[in-house]
Motif scaffolding. Structure first.
Motif, PDB file in Angstrom:
ATOM      1  N   GLU A   1      37.763  30.504  49.465  1.00  0.00           N
ATOM      2  CA  GLU A   1      36.324  30.076  49.777  1.00  0.00           C
ATOM      3  C   GLU A   1      36.100  28.854  48.994  1.00  0.00           C
ATOM      4  O   GLU A   1      36.644  28.910  47.661  1.00  0.00           O
ATOM      5  CB  GLU A   1      35.335  31.315  49.325  1.00  0.00           C
ATOM      6  N   GLU A   2      35.299  28.165  49.417  1.00  0.00           N
ATOM      7  CA  GLU A   2      34.587  27.183  48.571  1.00  0.00           C
ATOM      8  C   GLU A   2      32.978  27.475  48.272  1.00  0.00           C
ATOM      9  O   GLU A   2      32.488  27.822  49.099  1.00  0.00           O
ATOM     10  CB  GLU A   2      34.892  25.555  48.891  1.00  0.00           C
ATOM     11  N   ARG A   3      32.912  27.618  47.034  1.00  0.00           N
ATOM     12  CA  ARG A   3      31.543  28.076  46.647  1.00  0.00           C
ATOM     13  C   ARG A   3      30.686  27.166  46.051  1.00  0.00           C
ATOM     14  O   ARG A   3      31.400  26.475  45.170  1.00  0.00           O
ATOM     15  CB  ARG A   3      31.622  29.475  46.090  1.00  0.00           C
ATOM     16  N   LEU A   4      29.446  26.844  45.950  1.00  0.00           N
ATOM     17  CA  LEU A   4      28.829  26.126  44.938  1.00  0.00           C
ATOM     18  C   LEU A   4      27.938  26.869  44.234  1.00  0.00           C
ATOM     19  O   LEU A   4      26.845  27.633  44.745  1.00  0.00           O
ATOM     20  CB  LEU A   4      27.791  25.167  45.768  1.00  0.00           C
ATOM     21  N   TYR A   5      28.334  27.031  42.833  1.00  0.00           N
ATOM     22  CA  TYR A   5      27.457  28.044  42.063  1.00  0.00           C
ATOM     23  C   TYR A   5      26.425  27.255  41.292  1.00  0.00           C
ATOM     24  O   TYR A   5      26.608  26.279  40.942  1.00  0.00           O
ATOM     25  CB  TYR A   5      28.643  28.498  40.724  1.00  0.00           C
ATOM     26  N   ASP A   6      25.506  28.028  41.052  1.00  0.00           N
ATOM     27  CA  ASP A   6      24.183  27.442  40.203  1.00  0.00           C
ATOM     28  C   ASP A   6      24.669  27.537  38.875  1.00  0.00           C
ATOM     29  O   ASP A   6      25.708  27.976  38.364  1.00  0.00           O
ATOM     30  CB  ASP A   6      23.110  28.683  40.430  1.00  0.00           C
ATOM     31  N   ALA A   7      23.902  26.477  38.163  1.00  0.00           N
ATOM     32  CA  ALA A   7      24.350  26.635  36.718  1.00  0.00           C
ATOM     33  C   ALA A   7      24.137  28.069  36.098  1.00  0.00           C
ATOM     34  O   ALA A   7      23.285  28.660  36.519  1.00  0.00           O
ATOM     35  CB  ALA A   7      23.107  25.613  35.937  1.00  0.00           C
TER      36      ALA A   7
ATOM     37  N   TYR B   1      36.632  26.749  43.651  1.00  0.00           N
ATOM     38  CA  TYR B   1      37.388  27.430  44.743  1.00  0.00           C
ATOM     39  C   TYR B   1      37.871  28.897  44.310  1.00  0.00           C
ATOM     40  O   TYR B   1      38.387  28.881  43.182  1.00  0.00           O
ATOM     41  CB  TYR B   1      38.727  26.438  44.823  1.00  0.00           C
ATOM     42  N   VAL B   2      37.768  29.914  45.303  1.00  0.00           N
ATOM     43  CA  VAL B   2      37.955  31.144  45.014  1.00  0.00           C
ATOM     44  C   VAL B   2      38.817  31.792  46.059  1.00  0.00           C
ATOM     45  O   VAL B   2      39.115  31.808  47.046  1.00  0.00           O
ATOM     46  CB  VAL B   2      36.502  31.968  45.209  1.00  0.00           C
ATOM     47  N   ARG B   3      39.992  32.583  45.153  1.00  0.00           N
ATOM     48  CA  ARG B   3      40.748  33.365  46.139  1.00  0.00           C
ATOM     49  C   ARG B   3      40.569  34.908  45.618  1.00  0.00           C
ATOM     50  O   ARG B   3      40.390  35.213  44.476  1.00  0.00           O
ATOM     51  CB  ARG B   3      42.156  32.959  45.690  1.00  0.00           C
ATOM     52  N   VAL B   4      40.326  35.901  46.563  1.00  0.00           N
ATOM     53  CA  VAL B   4      40.094  37.161  46.148  1.00  0.00           C
ATOM     54  C   VAL B   4      41.329  37.779  46.465  1.00  0.00           C
ATOM     55  O   VAL B   4      42.049  37.482  47.196  1.00  0.00           O
ATOM     56  CB  VAL B   4      39.047  37.774  47.380  1.00  0.00           C
ATOM     57  N   PHE B   5      41.496  38.697  45.471  1.00  0.00           N
ATOM     58  CA  PHE B   5      42.594  39.713  45.484  1.00  0.00           C
ATOM     59  C   PHE B   5      42.345  41.080  45.154  1.00  0.00           C
ATOM     60  O   PHE B   5      41.218  41.239  44.358  1.00  0.00           O
ATOM     61  CB  PHE B   5      44.098  39.291  44.807  1.00  0.00           C
ATOM     62  N   GLY B   6      43.074  42.098  45.367  1.00  0.00           N
ATOM     63  CA  GLY B   6      42.521  43.469  45.174  1.00  0.00           C
ATOM     64  C   GLY B   6      43.437  43.954  44.200  1.00  0.00           C
ATOM     65  O   GLY B   6      44.480  43.536  43.568  1.00  0.00           O
ATOM     66  N   GLY B   7      43.484  45.309  44.059  1.00  0.00           N
ATOM     67  CA  GLY B   7      44.348  45.871  42.953  1.00  0.00           C
ATOM     68  C   GLY B   7      43.784  45.924  41.502  1.00  0.00           C
ATOM     69  O   GLY B   7      42.943  45.273  41.315  1.00  0.00           O
TER      70      GLY B   7
ATOM     71  N   TYR C   1      42.389  28.144  35.139  1.00  0.00           N
ATOM     72  CA  TYR C   1      41.896  28.910  36.075  1.00  0.00           C
ATOM     73  C   TYR C   1      41.302  29.957  35.353  1.00  0.00           C
ATOM     74  O   TYR C   1      41.435  30.452  34.224  1.00  0.00           O
ATOM     75  CB  TYR C   1      43.031  29.302  37.246  1.00  0.00           C
ATOM     76  N   SER C   2      40.370  30.675  36.039  1.00  0.00           N
ATOM     77  CA  SER C   2      39.631  31.683  35.406  1.00  0.00           C
ATOM     78  C   SER C   2      39.922  32.831  36.352  1.00  0.00           C
ATOM     79  O   SER C   2      39.846  32.836  37.548  1.00  0.00           O
ATOM     80  CB  SER C   2      38.146  31.580  35.392  1.00  0.00           C
ATOM     81  N   GLY C   3      39.786  34.162  36.089  1.00  0.00           N
ATOM     82  CA  GLY C   3      39.682  35.375  36.708  1.00  0.00           C
ATOM     83  C   GLY C   3      38.472  35.960  36.595  1.00  0.00           C
ATOM     84  O   GLY C   3      37.790  36.111  35.585  1.00  0.00           O
ATOM     85  N   ALA C   4      38.024  36.630  37.593  1.00  0.00           N
ATOM     86  CA  ALA C   4      36.691  36.997  37.620  1.00  0.00           C
ATOM     87  C   ALA C   4      36.715  38.864  38.106  1.00  0.00           C
ATOM     88  O   ALA C   4      37.396  38.899  38.981  1.00  0.00           O
ATOM     89  CB  ALA C   4      35.380  36.482  38.589  1.00  0.00           C
TER      90      ALA C   4
ATOM     91  N   HIS D   1      37.789  44.203  43.415  1.00  0.00           N
ATOM     92  CA  HIS D   1      37.516  42.926  43.701  1.00  0.00           C
ATOM     93  C   HIS D   1      37.662  41.987  42.572  1.00  0.00           C
ATOM     94  O   HIS D   1      36.955  42.000  41.953  1.00  0.00           O
ATOM     95  CB  HIS D   1      36.006  43.003  44.724  1.00  0.00           C
ATOM     96  N   ASN D   2      38.828  41.316  42.779  1.00  0.00           N
ATOM     97  CA  ASN D   2      38.888  40.342  41.523  1.00  0.00           C
ATOM     98  C   ASN D   2      38.908  38.938  42.375  1.00  0.00           C
ATOM     99  O   ASN D   2      39.257  38.988  43.381  1.00  0.00           O
ATOM    100  CB  ASN D   2      40.446  40.580  41.179  1.00  0.00           C
ATOM    101  N   GLU D   3      38.743  38.030  41.321  1.00  0.00           N
ATOM    102  CA  GLU D   3      38.705  36.528  41.818  1.00  0.00           C
ATOM    103  C   GLU D   3      39.397  35.740  40.883  1.00  0.00           C
ATOM    104  O   GLU D   3      39.256  35.970  39.818  1.00  0.00           O
ATOM    105  CB  GLU D   3      37.449  36.051  42.208  1.00  0.00           C
ATOM    106  N   ILE D   4      40.133  34.706  41.617  1.00  0.00           N
ATOM    107  CA  ILE D   4      40.560  33.583  40.837  1.00  0.00           C
ATOM    108  C   ILE D   4      39.704  32.365  41.152  1.00  0.00           C
ATOM    109  O   ILE D   4      39.399  32.414  42.266  1.00  0.00           O
ATOM    110  CB  ILE D   4      42.181  33.125  41.265  1.00  0.00           C
ATOM    111  N   TRP D   5      39.250  31.725  39.916  1.00  0.00           N
ATOM    112  CA  TRP D   5      38.377  30.689  40.375  1.00  0.00           C
ATOM    113  C   TRP D   5      39.036  29.483  39.636  1.00  0.00           C
ATOM    114  O   TRP D   5      39.692  29.290  38.529  1.00  0.00           O
ATOM    115  CB  TRP D   5      37.154  30.928  39.458  1.00  0.00           C
TER     116      TRP D   5
END
Ligand SMILES: *[C@@H]1O[C@H](CO)[C@@H](O)[C@H](O)[C@H]1NC(C)=O
Ligand SMILES: *[C@@H]1O[C@H](CO)[C@@H](O)[C@H](O)[C@H]1NC(C)=O
Ligand SMILES: *[C@@H]1O[C@H](CO)[C@@H](O)[C@H](O)[C@H]1NC(C)=O
Length: 196
Positions: free
Chosen positions: A46-52, A133-139, A166-169, A180-184
């Motif tokens: 996903e492409e996301r536009l994050y606020d400040a 840019y965000v990739r969602v992964f489980g587990g 990269y960041s993991g959220a 619900h984990n994400e890579i940013w």
């Protein structure tokens, strides 16, 4: 070692400062999380536009589980000092890998912050409005899975992300049944790595 890290990760995936309401996506579980607009949903990302946004960040001094726990304790201590009464559990945590590892907690808008104590290694971080840019992964998340999913995200983006930050959220407790984990990956970081 891998086991240890998984355990340690679980400890910092639930974290806090204070709360206020944003009609956030389901994976935020009704809690505060960084606000974004979905720009594009594509194959694999996903492409996301994050606020400040504001974060509190501290360096993870090593890769042992104790290093992660120490980092987590520093953020916790800072939050506690901010709002002794308002501690609740639940927040967005981000774990960033540049050359070093950094651990951050999201600070909800409207939270009054204080300068960290001078002997503290916690820093206040303002991130500008950003395309991510965000990739969602489980587990249950781990550094290893995060790395694998980060390179998968780069493939989906058709980018060479060698050396890209990269960041993991994380949004869930370790004990949660589903994760619900994400890579940013910040778009600006990809462009930086392409222009040496
Ligand atoms: C910083 O100093 C204060 C007051 O001397 C102390 O209470 C606190 O534990 C110290 N914090 C760190 C991270 O060393
Ligand atoms: C991503 O994370 C999932 C879930 O933790 C894991 O099973 C998978 O191996 C990881 N790697 C890739 C490339 O998707
Ligand atoms: C990155 O580069 C692409 C193509 O050169 C451009 O379209 C995009 O706007 C850039 N992104 C940022 C965040 O600068």
């Amino acid at each position: 070692m891998e086991q240890q890290l998984v355990l340690a990760l679980s400890l910092f995936l639930v974290s806090v400062c204070t709360a206020r309401a944003w009609p956030a996506p389901d994976f935020c579980h009704g809690k505060q999380c960084p606000e974004y607009k979905l720009v594009k949903k594509a194959e694999g990302f996903e492409e996301r536009l994050y606020d400040a946004s504001e974060w509190i960040t501290t360096k993870v001094e090593g890769t042992e589980s104790s290093d992660l726990m120490d980092a987590n304790s520093r953020l916790k201590a800072y939050c506690k000092r901010l709002n002794d009464a308002g501690m609740s559990r639940s927040l967005t945590t981000s774990f960033t890998h540049t050359v070093d590892y950094w651990l951050s907690w999201f600070v909800p808008p409207g939270t009054t912050t204080l300068p960290p104590e001078s002997n503290s290694t916690v820093i206040l971080e303002s991130r500008p409005e950003s395309t991510v840019y965000v990739r969602v992964f489980g587990g249950t998340p781990s550094i290893k899975k995060g790395e694998a999913n980060a390179s998968e995200l780069c493939k989906s983006l058709e980018k060479d992300c060698t050396g890209t930050t990269y960041s993991g959220a994380g949004y869930d407790s370790f004990f949660s049944l589903s994760h619900h984990n994400e890579i940013w990956i910040y778009a600006s970081d990809i462009n930086k790595s392409e222009t040496p």
